[in-house]
Structures are given as structure tokens and as C-alpha cells.
Design a protein around this motif. Structure first.
Motif, short mmCIF file in Angstrom:
data_model
loop_
_atom_site.label_atom_id
_atom_site.label_comp_id
_atom_site.label_asym_id
_atom_site.label_seq_id
_atom_site.Cartn_x
_atom_site.Cartn_y
_atom_site.Cartn_z
N TYR A 95 -50.69 -4.74 36.94
CA TYR A 95 -52.09 -5.03 36.61
C TYR A 95 -52.30 -4.71 35.14
N GLN A 96 -53.47 -4.97 34.63
CA GLN A 96 -53.90 -4.84 33.22
C GLN A 96 -53.38 -6.04 32.42
N SER A 99 -50.54 -5.64 29.80
CA SER A 99 -49.27 -5.28 30.40
C SER A 99 -48.61 -6.52 31.02
N HIS B 119 -43.75 -0.75 33.09
CA HIS B 119 -44.99 -1.52 33.05
C HIS B 119 -46.13 -0.82 33.78
N TRP B 120 -45.85 -0.08 34.83
CA TRP B 120 -46.91 0.70 35.47
C TRP B 120 -47.46 1.74 34.48
N SER B 123 -49.69 0.03 32.10
CA SER B 123 -50.95 -0.35 32.76
C SER B 123 -51.87 0.85 32.92
#
Lengths: 266, 266
Positions: A95-96, A99, B119-120, B123
Motif C-alpha cells: 500500500y501507499q 511505495s 516495501h512494507w 509504506s
């Protein structure tokens, strides 16, 4: 909504699934443009199936601690689901917007030629997304959960400052970035080819032309590289041109980019 | 301001230079915390030399199309200059906090163990930075260029919505992320070790405790993982603990995190 014909690229990429609200461009549009500009097959889940919205609601559910594939919950849409690319070959969920753009930019060759370009592209996209957020706040300066009509007085103040101080600041910055990038000929923010920084900035400019037509008619003349070279050039890029003429390109409505005559230049 | 003693890490990393406004934590603090938590040597240019502010002003100068090393201009500080890491071995200049965090996270092993975690982390850091921006807007809801005193009425409305609707939404989200990350024991947002997502969220929580002490006294009890486990744990991490006790940690002042009694819970 029609689906893309299968192409070579489509077959060599995983089945990307965009999870975003149906019927409006919104922040999902920055991600759609990356797929379209790179001719990459994707599913726009909530727009392509009646029950798709349930997937969007599930990833942002306010009691979720993550999914059964080990992904964390999403604060808000858009999210991107990529079957097979997560931990242990499970689904990956990101998400985001920045990103997701950075992830897809790397995978789809849409994020520059080297490490420096890669980070400049991320930085410029983040700045364009800041402008997107400030645009949203012109009609929702107090509360995202309340109606525009209930915050109209501060909205008038915010929109005035936005038009008079913020738009020229952002446009002036991007005009200078375009002029400084000699290999871009005014058409690309970084290097000599299209990237997600370009498509992201283009989308914000396009939304502003819809939301503030009177203001933009004046501003356009002040930033000729941005509006006479960059903006029309992105619109004509392979993939983008076909997309904009298709039914997949959704009309502006009650999202970030809204046209309220009283917030525009008087 | 004292400089770090030379360590093995310091000698194997390039001489990182942080370009940010002097005397306040601000958005520069998110970058300082990454250096401090990884025991990486850096120069805080405007705080360590009298003329350092000129370097900050130069990268954001409103007539700049970039520097002689081929870097684009910066929209706003913070910026990071890395001698030798740019095009053709010249200086690299990056701007935008999330882009700098992502760059340093990769270089300093502070961005997770694999692509999903990477990536988390990005985010979650972006979400914490969104909360940082919303905090700023509680005292500047109309115009960043005008005084708080000239936008006090909308600020009261914005701060009320922020305290009542936004804080619980953000805190609830991060509480759920912490609970869902089984290998983190409530101490890490992603995986089993500290990352720039943790230090970024921690800094926002710390600033909120300063800015809204009455509101936070109540909210703290509603999100026990976040405030009883995560917040104190980050504070005790190697590097962070020493930094917080040092003179390099600058006091809150007239930046993003300001304490106005009238904006706090009444």
C-alpha cells in the motif's frame, strides 16, 4: 470495462491487481498510468467486477492485523496485490502510492537508468504527490470526513493561498527541473525517457486543469516548458495516448480534483 | 556540537552530509535517527558550521535548475549530499524525506530482509510521515507562509478533528501492524529488527507527546502495544539511547511539533 489483449509483456509479468475505489481516478490513477505507459496487463479489481470492492474494503478493514499470506493491513487504498511475489511464494500486498510506484517502476523499467536517476524520480514523484494532497486540502482543509459544504469558509482561504502561493511554487520548481535536465528536451523530468515521475506529475497537472480552469489559463503562460512542452508530450506517449482515448480512463468527479467555481480564480 | 568518534562503519561509508535548517528537529530528524541508530558517521551541515545554512539555501534556491554535478534542484530541505556517489563519481544530491530514507535504508541495512519487507517498511514510514504532515496542518491549516495567529480559527477546527478522528485512526492502524507482525514482539513494525519505519514512527509519536500532552495522556491508554511496548523499546535501542542523551538531539520549538494549549484536549 474491457480488458487488455494479452501481449508478450503481459505473459512475462505476474497478474498485477490494483485495489482501489471504483468509478473515480483518485490516487489509483497514478498506478494505472504506470501500467498503461508500459503496456503492462493489470486487473482494476473494483472496476472490473461487481464484488471487487469487497477486496478493497478487506485490505483496509479497521479490525485487520493483516492477511493470511503474512501481509500487513493497508492504511488506505490504493493497494497492489501481486500473486506469487510475497513471502514463501504467497501473494504480496503493498500500500501507499509512492511505495507502489517505486516497486512497479523498478519491475517495469520505468524508474530511470541508474541509482541517481532512480532516486530523483522517486523524489519528483513524491513532490507531485504532495501537490496532489494540497489540492485535496483546498476543498477539505479541516476534516476529510466532513462535507465540503461544512468547511467552505476555510476552504475559500485555503484555495486562495493554494492558487496564489503554492501553485507558482510547485510549477516554478518543475519548470526548473525540466530546464536543468538537458537530455530530457523539456519532455522528461529525469534523463532521456519517460518515468513514473512524468506520469505522476502529468496526472496532477491534468487534474488541476479540470479543477481550476480559470487559474490554470493564467498560470499556463507563466511556465511554458511545463505546459507547452511537457504536458502535451506526456499525453502523446505510446500507451498513454491509447489509454486516454479508452473507456478505462475514468472522468473526474468527487475525488481529489473537483471543480468548485468559488474556489477558482475570480 | 560534538562530532562522532571514527568507527569502522564510519570509515567504510561515504561522508554523508545532511542539509537541513539549523536548531530544530523538523523533517531532518527522521534522517538523523537513521544515522544514529546505525552508528553511521554524518555531518549535520547547518548545525556544525556557521556558514552551513548557505548550502541548504543553495540547493533550494528558487532560481536553481540544479548544480554543476548534474543534480536537480531540491523542492525543500531536507536534502542529502553524498560525495562520490553521483553521476561520473561526482556528488549525489537527493531530496524528499522518504526518498532519502529509502536510499539510506538500503545502504545501511536498515530496510528489512527482503523485497516484501523493504516495501512494507517504506509504506509504513510514508504513513507515519503523513501523520507528521497532518500534525503540521493543525497549526497551519490555511497557509504555510502565514503566522499561526492569522489562521487560529481554522486551526482550532482542524486540531479538534485531528485529535478526535485522525489520531485514533493512525494509532489504531499502527497498533494493528505491530500486533500482526508476530516476529516483532510489539517492538518492530516489520520483521524482527529495527528499521527506518520504526524510527520514523517513533519520532512522530515523540513529537505528538510534546505537542498534545493532554490528548496523548488519554490516547496512550487506548493503544498499549504502541505506547507501552513499541515507544519505550525504540527509545532504548543502541545508538538511539545515546543520541537522545546527547546534545545533538535538538529540542522541539517552532517546527512541526508545537505546543499550543488551545489546540490540545480541553
Amino acid at each position: 470495462m474491457s480488458t487488455e489483449p494479452s501481449t508478450k509483456k503481459a505473459r512475462t509479468h505476474p497478474p498485477y491487481e490494483l485495489l482501489y475505489w471504483p468509478t473515480l481516478p483518485g490516487r489509483g490513477e497514478f498506478i494505472r498510468l504506470v501500467f498503461e505507459a508500459t503496456s503492462t496487463s493489470y486487473t482494476d479489481v473494483s472496476n472490473e467486477s461487481k464484488d471487487g470492492i469487497n477486496d478493497v474494503l478487506a485490505v483496509k478493514a479497521e479490525d485487520s492485523t493483516g492477511d493470511s499470506d503474512g501481509n500487513p493491513p493497508a492504511f488506505a487504498p490504493p493497494a497492489l496485490r501481486i500473486p506469487g511475489e510475497g513471502k514463501g511464494g504467497k501473494n504480496l500486498l503493498l500500500y501507499q502510492t509512492p511505495s507502489i510506484l517505486s516497486y512497479l517502476g523498478d519491475k517495469l523499467g520505468f524508474a530511470g537508468e541508474d541509482e541517481a536517476e532512480r532516486h530523483w524520480i522517486m523524489s519528483h514523484a513524491l513532490t507531485a504527490l504532495d501537490l496532489n494532497n494540497e489540492t485535496h486540502d483546498t476543498h477539505h482543509p479541516v476534516s476529510v470526513a466532513k462535507y465540503y459544504e461544512d468547511q467552505k469558509e476555510p476552504a475559500l482561504l485555503k484555495a486562495t493561498d493554494f492558487r496564489e502561493a503554492r501553485l507558482p511554487k510547485f510549477f516554478g520548481f518543475f519548470e526548473r527541473v525540466l530546464k536543468g535536465n538537458k537530455s530530457g528536451d523539456g519532455k522528461y523530468l529525469v534523463g532521456g525517457k519517460l518515468s513514473y515521475a512524468d506520469t505522476t506529475l502529468w496526472q496532477v497537472l491534468d487534474g488541476l486543469l479540470f479543477a481550476f480552469p480559470k487559474e490554470m489559463a493564467v498560470r499556463k503562460k507563466e511556465f511554458p516548458t511545463l505546459f507547452d512542452t511537457f504536458y502535451p508530450s506526456v499525453k502523446e506517449q505510446k500507451g498513454i495516448k491509447e489509454y486516454l482515448a479508452s473507456k478505462r480512463r475514468l472522468p473526474y468527479g468527487n475525488g481529489v480534483f473537483r471543480h468548485y467555481e468559488e474556489l477558482d480564480r475570480q
